[in-house]
Enzyme design. Structure first.
Site, PDB file in Angstrom:
ATOM      1  N   ASP A  64       0.767  -1.036  -0.010  1.00 18.43           N
ATOM      2  CA  ASP A  64       0.280   0.223  -0.052  1.00 18.43           C
ATOM      3  C   ASP A  64       0.992   1.032  -0.114  1.00 18.43           C
ATOM      4  OD1 ASP A  64      -2.753   1.013   2.500  1.00 18.43           O
ATOM      5  OD2 ASP A  64      -1.423   2.157   0.650  1.00 18.43           O
ATOM      6  N   SER A 138      -1.792  13.964 -14.884  1.00 20.70           N
ATOM      7  CA  SER A 138      -3.194  13.900 -15.476  1.00 20.70           C
ATOM      8  C   SER A 138      -3.547  15.649 -16.269  1.00 20.70           C
ATOM      9  CB  SER A 138      -4.952  13.363 -14.829  1.00 20.70           C
ATOM     10  OG  SER A 138      -5.423  13.946 -15.155  1.00 20.70           O
ATOM     11  N   TYR A 151      -9.250  15.482  -6.965  1.00 22.27           N
ATOM     12  CA  TYR A 151      -8.611  14.861  -7.751  1.00 22.27           C
ATOM     13  C   TYR A 151      -7.512  15.838  -8.212  1.00 22.27           C
ATOM     14  CZ  TYR A 151      -7.294  11.897 -11.285  1.00 22.27           C
ATOM     15  OH  TYR A 151      -5.884  11.279 -12.623  1.00 22.27           O
ATOM     16  N   VAL A 186      -8.155   7.211 -20.658  1.00 22.57           N
ATOM     17  CA  VAL A 186      -6.948   5.928 -20.994  1.00 22.57           C
ATOM     18  C   VAL A 186      -8.796   5.148 -20.370  1.00 22.57           C
ATOM     19  CG1 VAL A 186      -5.154   4.823 -20.545  1.00 22.57           C
ATOM     20  CG2 VAL A 186      -5.373   7.439 -20.191  1.00 22.57           C
TER      21      VAL A 186
HETATM   22  N1  LIG Z   1      -6.956   5.661 -16.536  1.00 25.03           N
HETATM   23  C1  LIG Z   1      -7.121   7.298 -16.882  1.00 25.03           C
HETATM   24  O1  LIG Z   1      -7.928   8.051 -17.472  1.00 25.03           O
HETATM   25  C2  LIG Z   1      -6.303   8.049 -16.406  1.00 25.03           C
HETATM   26  C3  LIG Z   1      -6.082   9.381 -17.021  1.00 25.03           C
HETATM   27  C4  LIG Z   1      -4.335   9.965 -16.540  1.00 25.03           C
HETATM   28  C5  LIG Z   1      -4.225   9.636 -15.479  1.00 25.03           C
HETATM   29  N2  LIG Z   1      -3.812   8.359 -15.229  1.00 25.03           N
HETATM   30  C6  LIG Z   1      -2.915   8.533 -13.333  1.00 25.03           C
HETATM   31  O2  LIG Z   1      -2.287   6.857 -13.860  1.00 25.03           O
HETATM   32  C7  LIG Z   1      -2.238   6.278 -13.143  1.00 25.03           C
HETATM   33  C8  LIG Z   1      -2.611   5.166 -12.759  1.00 25.03           C
HETATM   34  O3  LIG Z   1      -4.000   4.917 -13.419  1.00 25.03           O
HETATM   35  P1  LIG Z   1      -4.674   3.969 -14.136  1.00 25.03           P
HETATM   36  O4  LIG Z   1      -5.773   4.513 -15.325  1.00 25.03           O
HETATM   37  O5  LIG Z   1      -3.771   2.893 -14.322  1.00 25.03           O
HETATM   38  O6  LIG Z   1      -5.861   3.067 -12.705  1.00 25.03           O
HETATM   39  P2  LIG Z   1      -5.783   1.506 -12.587  1.00 25.03           P
HETATM   40  O7  LIG Z   1      -7.186   1.813 -11.276  1.00 25.03           O
HETATM   41  O8  LIG Z   1      -6.333   0.983 -13.542  1.00 25.03           O
HETATM   42  O9  LIG Z   1      -4.842   0.777 -11.763  1.00 25.03           O
HETATM   43  C9  LIG Z   1      -4.571   1.117 -10.796  1.00 25.03           C
HETATM   44  C10 LIG Z   1      -3.303   0.727  -9.809  1.00 25.03           C
HETATM   45  O10 LIG Z   1      -3.363   1.269  -8.745  1.00 25.03           O
HETATM   46  C11 LIG Z   1      -3.160   0.573  -7.363  1.00 25.03           C
HETATM   47  N3  LIG Z   1      -3.605   0.595  -6.489  1.00 25.03           N
HETATM   48  C12 LIG Z   1      -4.097   1.916  -5.818  1.00 25.03           C
HETATM   49  N4  LIG Z   1      -4.120   2.365  -4.859  1.00 25.03           N
HETATM   50  C13 LIG Z   1      -3.057   2.584  -4.605  1.00 25.03           C
HETATM   51  C14 LIG Z   1      -1.822   1.955  -3.637  1.00 25.03           C
HETATM   52  N5  LIG Z   1      -2.532   2.636  -2.199  1.00 25.03           N
HETATM   53  N6  LIG Z   1      -1.264   1.174  -2.793  1.00 25.03           N
HETATM   54  C15 LIG Z   1      -0.810   0.581  -4.367  1.00 25.03           C
HETATM   55  N7  LIG Z   1      -1.631   0.487  -5.381  1.00 25.03           N
HETATM   56  C16 LIG Z   1      -2.364   0.843  -5.143  1.00 25.03           C
HETATM   57  C17 LIG Z   1      -4.537  -0.591  -8.014  1.00 25.03           C
HETATM   58  O11 LIG Z   1      -5.013  -2.063  -7.432  1.00 25.03           O
HETATM   59  C18 LIG Z   1      -4.360  -0.127  -9.784  1.00 25.03           C
HETATM   60  O12 LIG Z   1      -4.158  -2.481  -9.688  1.00 25.03           O
HETATM   61  C19 LIG Z   1      -3.532   7.123 -11.644  1.00 25.03           C
HETATM   62  O13 LIG Z   1      -2.238   7.405 -11.039  1.00 25.03           O
HETATM   63  C20 LIG Z   1      -4.167   8.157 -12.395  1.00 25.03           C
HETATM   64  O14 LIG Z   1      -4.836   9.179 -11.574  1.00 25.03           O
HETATM   65  C21 LIG Z   1      -5.147   7.981 -15.105  1.00 25.03           C
HETATM   66  C1  LIG Z   2     -10.661  14.218 -13.922  1.00 22.41           C
HETATM   67  C2  LIG Z   2     -11.562  14.247 -12.477  1.00 22.41           C
HETATM   68  C3  LIG Z   2     -11.914  13.137 -12.284  1.00 22.41           C
HETATM   69  O1  LIG Z   2     -13.673  12.668 -11.605  1.00 22.41           O
HETATM   70  C4  LIG Z   2     -12.178  12.106 -13.936  1.00 22.41           C
HETATM   71  C5  LIG Z   2     -10.691  10.361 -13.224  1.00 22.41           C
HETATM   72  C6  LIG Z   2     -11.096   9.788 -14.988  1.00 22.41           C
HETATM   73  C7  LIG Z   2      -9.458   9.406 -15.415  1.00 22.41           C
HETATM   74  C8  LIG Z   2      -8.955  10.277 -14.677  1.00 22.41           C
HETATM   75  C9  LIG Z   2      -8.307  11.419 -15.668  1.00 22.41           C
HETATM   76  O2  LIG Z   2      -6.989  11.347 -15.004  1.00 22.41           O
HETATM   77  C10 LIG Z   2      -8.577  11.837 -16.613  1.00 22.41           C
HETATM   78  C11 LIG Z   2      -8.947  13.169 -17.324  1.00 22.41           C
HETATM   79  C12 LIG Z   2      -8.720  13.993 -18.081  1.00 22.41           C
HETATM   80  C13 LIG Z   2      -9.260  15.079 -18.838  1.00 22.41           C
HETATM   81  C14 LIG Z   2      -9.484  15.426 -20.419  1.00 22.41           C
HETATM   82  C15 LIG Z   2      -9.783  16.506 -20.822  1.00 22.41           C
HETATM   83  C16 LIG Z   2      -9.650  17.997 -19.653  1.00 22.41           C
HETATM   84  O3  LIG Z   2      -9.127  17.896 -18.245  1.00 22.41           O
HETATM   85  C17 LIG Z   2      -9.495  19.030 -21.010  1.00 22.41           C
HETATM   86  C18 LIG Z   2      -8.575  18.607 -22.249  1.00 22.41           C
HETATM   87  C19 LIG Z   2      -8.541  19.975 -22.572  1.00 22.41           C
HETATM   88  C20 LIG Z   2      -7.519  19.535 -23.859  1.00 22.41           C
HETATM   89  O4  LIG Z   2      -7.644  18.445 -24.767  1.00 22.41           O
HETATM   90  O5  LIG Z   2      -6.870  20.865 -24.085  1.00 22.41           O
END
Ligand SMILES: NC(=O)c1ccc[n+]([C@@H]2O[C@H](COP(=O)([O-])OP(=O)(O)OC[C@H]3O[C@@H](n4cnc5c(N)ncnc54)[C@H](O)[C@@H]3O)[C@@H](O)[C@H]2O)c1
Ligand SMILES: CC[C@@H](O)/C=C/C=C\C[C@@H](O)/C=C/C=C/C=C\[C@@H](O)CCCC(=O)O
Length: 266
Positions: A64, A138, A151, A186
């Site tokens: 964790d 993000s 977030y 993503v």
């Molecule tokens: N998916 C998206 O749209 C997106 C977009 C931008 C950024 N991100 C960022 O990318 C990173 C990875 O996200 P993801 O989409 O792969 O998420 P995901 O939920 O698919 O995977 C995250 C992993 O982290 C693990 N995890 C969560 N809390 C934990 C903890 N306390 N200790 C150890 N492991 C832990 C989970 O078990 C999981 O395996 C995150 O920081 C997320 O904020 C995701």
């Molecule tokens: C973002 C808050 C949370 O509720 C949602 C999480 C969902 C997925 C993970 C997060 O990191 C993704 C964020 C994605 C944002 C996408 C686009 C907009 O923020 C604006 C983009 C503007 C541009 O492309 O110029």
């Protein structure tokens, strides 16, 4: 950076972006410590990777990242097994506006602690041989999301801390490059959190708006985020960079006008 024989530590490695990072690092010849809270998913990930890569090249560590001693222990185990540390991906993250304190602890506090632990082992100041740290932010680290204020705060913190500690590393010649990646949406399990009231809390009222946002901006495949990671690892000049990844523009960078707030050096 030639990844052959290099040692990487990836948090949140059991699924999503972290698993994609881990697979790519192994494919390029690195050894990888897979850290994750989810024991079953982590063991399943390790088993799957062992089917494709040498089992000795990866190690799953149930951890964790929000627990200081667990994260410290995971770093120690990694060094004990693989003998060194070259790359750290502080990737683990959650989207929970209901338990927002946990979101701060995982997304920000743990990322800072993971960065400092990485520097403890990699910085030339501590007898290390340098390395690369990648902190997952993000686009919410650049654009505020009304449906995710906490977030957003954590990811803005990831960007700000990464840019600042990268400048520290350069000024003090740590030999460690520190960069952040800011993807849009993503295709991973985390994305589904926007459809879960227990995650969105009071902002669940925005669920239809978020659906429209996702439709508008599209959903990225994790393989593109891997391309961003590889670019950071291979381009040695990148330090303090804020990499953005979107459907419309692909991999590109945020450009900042404000200079570093630097103490007067007499
Ligand atoms: N998916 C998206 O749209 C997106 C977009 C931008 C950024 N991100 C960022 O990318 C990173 C990875 O996200 P993801 O989409 O792969 O998420 P995901 O939920 O698919 O995977 C995250 C992993 O982290 C693990 N995890 C969560 N809390 C934990 C903890 N306390 N200790 C150890 N492991 C832990 C989970 O078990 C999981 O395996 C995150 O920081 C997320 O904020 C995701
Ligand atoms: C973002 C808050 C949370 O509720 C949602 C999480 C969902 C997925 C993970 C997060 O990191 C993704 C964020 C994605 C944002 C996408 C686009 C907009 O923020 C604006 C983009 C503007 C541009 O492309 O110029």
């Amino acid at each position: 950076m030639d990844l052959t024989g290099k040692v990487a530590l990836v948090t949140g490695a059991a699924q999503g972006i972290g698993r994609s990072f881990s697979e790519a690092l192994l494919r390029h010849g690195a050894k990888v410590a897979l850290l994750d809270l989810n024991m079953s998913a982590g063991e399943a990930c390790k088993k799957a990777l062992d089917g494709e890569f040498d089992a000795a090249s990866s190690l799953f560590i149930a951890c964790d990242v929000g627990a200081e001693e667990e994260l410290k222990c995971a770093f120690k185990k990694t060094i004990e097994l693989f003998g060194s540390l070259d790359i750290v991906c502080n990737n683990a993250g959650i989207n929970n506006e209901h338990n927002w304190e946990q979101t701060i602890n995982v997304n920000l506090t743990s990322m800072i602690r993971g960065t400092y632990l990485a520097l403890d082992y990699m910085s030339k100041e501590n007898g290390g041989k340098g390395g690369v740290i990648v902190n997952m932010a993000s686009l919410a680290g650049i654009f505020p999301a009304a449906h995710g204020p906490v977030y957003t705060a954590t990811k803005h913190g990831v960007v700000g801390f990464t840019r600042a500690i990268a400048a520290t590393s350069k000024l003090l010649d740590y030999g460690v490059r520190i960069n952040t990646i800011c993807p849009a949406f993503v295709d991973t399990p985390l994305l589904n959190s926007v459809n879960q009231e227990q995650m969105m809390g009071r902002y669940y009222i925005f669920k239809d708006t978020v659906k429209k946002l996702i439709q508008h901006y599209g959903i990225l495949d994790p393989s593109l985020i891997v391309q961003g990671l590889m670019k950071i690892l291979q381009e040695e000049e990148l330090n303090g960079a804020v990499m953005k990844i979107t459907k419309s523009k692909g991999i590109h960078f945020e450009i900042y006008e404000t200079a570093l707030i630097q103490p007067e050096v007499k």
